[in-house]
Design a protein around this motif. Structure first.
Motif: not given
Ligand SMILES: [Cu+2]
Length: 151
Positions: A75-86, A102-106
């Motif tokens: 699962q991709s997650t959006q961090e508070t600093d704007g960076m994404s991680s998995m 299942l889709a981009p950014a998710s």
């Protein structure tokens, strides 16, 4: 749900004596199955929409493929600093008569260690394993990095 319970009873009554539930996950339908291919050794991502036509929750617990030695549910997650991680996902629940994408950014299938160099337009079979022991082979269409959906 009352109507669901009645359907299950009806289905059970219509089954021949001694039959067991097929290993094929007929209660889950896969659409928009595609792979985002990234250049070089970057991992590819698999996306698919899963519709559960059953009265019970369907739980995706794993995925595997002959084409990729490593298939992981992420699962991709959006961090508070704007960076994404998995993050790794242990299982993914599809609600009764519901769907998940299942889709981009998710959610996505993280695909690594391809058995051969994949090309745009290739089809890759990935088998989805569910908690009830059923499985669903799905054909994924390989798409370029800038694609947004399978079709
Ligand atoms: Cu990932």
């Amino acid at each position: 749900m009352k109507s669901c319970a009645m359907l299950v009873l009806l289905a059970a009554a219509l089954l021949p004596v001694g039959s067991v539930r097929a290993a094929q996950a007929d209660h889950v339908a896969a659409t928009h199955a595609w792979i985002r291919l990234l250049p070089g050794d970057l991992p590819a991502a698999g996306y698919v929409t899963l519709q559960n036509n059953d009265c019970n929750v369907a739980t995706l617990i794993a995925a595997r493929s002959k084409t990729y030695a490593s298939v992981m549910l992420h699962q991709s997650t959006q961090e508070t600093d704007g960076m994404s991680s998995m993050v790794m996902v242990e299982h993914l629940k599809i609600p009764a008569h519901g769907a998940i994408s299942l889709a981009p950014a998710s959610y996505h299938l993280m695909l690594q260690q391809a058995a051969y160099p994949l090309k745009i337009g290739d089809n890759v079979e990935i088998t989805l394993d569910f908690a009830d022991g059923s499985q669903l082979p799905v054909r994924f269409l390989v798409q370029p990095a800038n694609a947004v959906d399978a079709n």
